[in-house]
Design a protein around this motif. Sequence first.
Motif, mmCIF file in Angstrom:
data_model
loop_
_atom_site.group_PDB
_atom_site.id
_atom_site.type_symbol
_atom_site.label_atom_id
_atom_site.label_comp_id
_atom_site.label_asym_id
_atom_site.label_seq_id
_atom_site.Cartn_x
_atom_site.Cartn_y
_atom_site.Cartn_z
ATOM 1 N N GLU A 207 0.835 -1.213 0.000
ATOM 2 C CA GLU A 207 0.000 0.000 0.000
ATOM 3 C C GLU A 207 0.862 1.252 0.000
ATOM 4 O O GLU A 207 0.569 2.223 -0.721
ATOM 5 N N ARG A 208 1.940 1.251 0.803
ATOM 6 C CA ARG A 208 2.847 2.405 0.817
ATOM 7 C C ARG A 208 3.515 2.592 -0.539
ATOM 8 O O ARG A 208 3.702 3.726 -0.995
ATOM 9 N N LEU A 209 3.915 1.495 -1.152
ATOM 10 C CA LEU A 209 4.565 1.604 -2.455
ATOM 11 C C LEU A 209 3.612 2.181 -3.487
ATOM 12 O O LEU A 209 3.999 3.075 -4.266
ATOM 13 N N ARG A 210 2.377 1.707 -3.522
ATOM 14 C CA ARG A 210 1.417 2.256 -4.481
ATOM 15 C C ARG A 210 1.196 3.747 -4.257
ATOM 16 O O ARG A 210 1.151 4.533 -5.218
ATOM 17 N N ASP A 211 1.052 4.145 -3.012
ATOM 18 C CA ASP A 211 0.868 5.562 -2.701
ATOM 19 C C ASP A 211 2.084 6.379 -3.155
ATOM 20 O O ASP A 211 1.944 7.460 -3.738
ATOM 21 N N TYR A 212 3.274 5.843 -2.883
ATOM 22 C CA TYR A 212 4.495 6.557 -3.262
ATOM 23 C C TYR A 212 4.614 6.678 -4.781
ATOM 24 O O TYR A 212 4.938 7.759 -5.308
ATOM 25 N N LEU A 213 4.376 5.591 -5.513
ATOM 26 C CA LEU A 213 4.502 5.650 -6.963
ATOM 27 C C LEU A 213 3.459 6.572 -7.583
ATOM 28 O O LEU A 213 3.728 7.239 -8.587
ATOM 29 N N ARG A 214 2.275 6.629 -6.985
ATOM 30 C CA ARG A 214 1.263 7.575 -7.459
ATOM 31 C C ARG A 214 1.781 9.004 -7.316
ATOM 32 O O ARG A 214 1.660 9.830 -8.231
ATOM 33 N N TRP A 215 2.379 9.305 -6.156
ATOM 34 C CA TRP A 215 2.962 10.624 -5.915
ATOM 35 C C TRP A 215 4.126 10.887 -6.863
ATOM 36 O O TRP A 215 4.238 11.975 -7.448
ATOM 37 N N LEU A 216 5.006 9.900 -7.033
ATOM 38 C CA LEU A 216 6.188 10.074 -7.873
ATOM 39 C C LEU A 216 5.799 10.408 -9.308
ATOM 40 O O LEU A 216 6.350 11.347 -9.915
ATOM 41 N N TRP A 217 4.840 9.667 -9.855
ATOM 42 C CA TRP A 217 4.462 9.898 -11.241
ATOM 43 C C TRP A 217 3.649 11.183 -11.417
ATOM 44 O O TRP A 217 3.735 11.828 -12.472
ATOM 45 N N SER A 218 2.891 11.563 -10.418
ATOM 46 C CA SER A 218 2.085 12.783 -10.562
ATOM 47 C C SER A 218 2.890 14.053 -10.311
ATOM 48 O O SER A 218 2.672 15.082 -10.959
ATOM 49 N N GLU A 219 3.866 13.987 -9.381
ATOM 50 C CA GLU A 219 4.609 15.186 -8.997
ATOM 51 C C GLU A 219 5.973 15.316 -9.676
ATOM 52 O O GLU A 219 6.536 16.413 -9.708
ATOM 53 N N HIS A 220 6.505 14.231 -10.207
ATOM 54 C CA HIS A 220 7.875 14.275 -10.729
ATOM 55 C C HIS A 220 8.010 13.598 -12.091
ATOM 56 O O HIS A 220 9.065 13.052 -12.410
ATOM 57 N N ARG A 221 6.967 13.691 -12.892
ATOM 58 C CA ARG A 221 7.031 13.096 -14.234
ATOM 59 C C ARG A 221 8.187 13.664 -15.069
ATOM 60 O O ARG A 221 8.860 12.907 -15.781
ATOM 61 N N PRO A 222 8.460 14.976 -15.024
ATOM 62 C CA PRO A 222 9.601 15.475 -15.827
ATOM 63 C C PRO A 222 10.937 14.829 -15.441
ATOM 64 O O PRO A 222 11.773 14.558 -16.311
ATOM 65 N N LEU A 223 11.143 14.577 -14.154
ATOM 66 C CA LEU A 223 12.368 13.901 -13.744
ATOM 67 C C LEU A 223 12.419 12.485 -14.322
ATOM 68 O O LEU A 223 13.469 12.032 -14.811
ATOM 69 N N LEU A 224 11.288 11.798 -14.298
ATOM 70 C CA LEU A 224 11.244 10.416 -14.768
ATOM 71 C C LEU A 224 11.400 10.321 -16.283
ATOM 72 O O LEU A 224 12.078 9.411 -16.776
ATOM 73 N N THR A 225 10.803 11.230 -16.999
ATOM 74 C CA THR A 225 10.730 11.098 -18.459
ATOM 75 C C THR A 225 11.692 12.007 -19.205
ATOM 76 O O THR A 225 11.958 11.797 -20.403
ATOM 77 N N GLY A 226 12.188 13.048 -18.536
ATOM 78 C CA GLY A 226 13.036 14.015 -19.219
ATOM 79 C C GLY A 226 12.260 14.990 -20.081
ATOM 80 O O GLY A 226 12.850 15.788 -20.825
ATOM 81 N N ALA A 227 10.939 14.971 -19.998
ATOM 82 C CA ALA A 227 10.108 15.851 -20.821
ATOM 83 C C ALA A 227 10.192 17.280 -20.305
ATOM 84 O O ALA A 227 10.259 17.496 -19.102
#
Length: 227
Positions: A207-227
Amino acid sequence: MSRPLPRLVEAEAFADVPAERLLAVLEAVTMVLTLPHRAAERVDALVVPTGQGEDWRLTDAIRAWETGPALRHLLVANTDSAERTYRPLTLDRLRGLGLRRTGGVVLQAEPVTGTGRQATWIAEQVRALGVGSVALVVSPYHLVRVYLTVLRACDDAGLRIPMVPLPVAVAPDAPVPETGAAGYDLVAGEVSRLLRYPGQGWIATPERLRDYLRWLWSEHRPLLTGA
């Protein structure tokens, strides 16, 4: 924990594990290991938990560090001095593996037992140094457990930062110096820990991992994708 779980585990040990628990482990492995590895080029710090005599963790991290001038920190966590392959963690040792840029390198001076204590030290350094994002440099078989352990330590410390995996480039049949076992052989032992440790407070729950990944992808997509 009263004593460490064995590193080599037979498949029969999972015969009575409920399917939903095995699926939760598979979910964690899939979602963590498929985070964009190239995002490691855009983080503040590389983090290396050492252990098992695997100098390839250090050589890969040093190579990335030396070719990534935008990286501000290289954090290297110590390991258990009871390991047969243990060697003191020093700058001289890292220089022998190719380190040239020593500014920003932080080493955990004292040996520690267990990934959980490494993760606590990592969280402490993240807070003290104001690190904004990290890449975890670890052998593939061990990477998901390290990720979940550091996530748990950061959560427990009230920290939330982007973390991306950077698997070490090592063949899955390469013998690990400490045990002589290959990465293939060590996967079952890691699964055993991924099943047991959430309930013992050592790693993030599904549950913590899902919550964290939701936050990571919503708040830090430019870091993840380089967009």
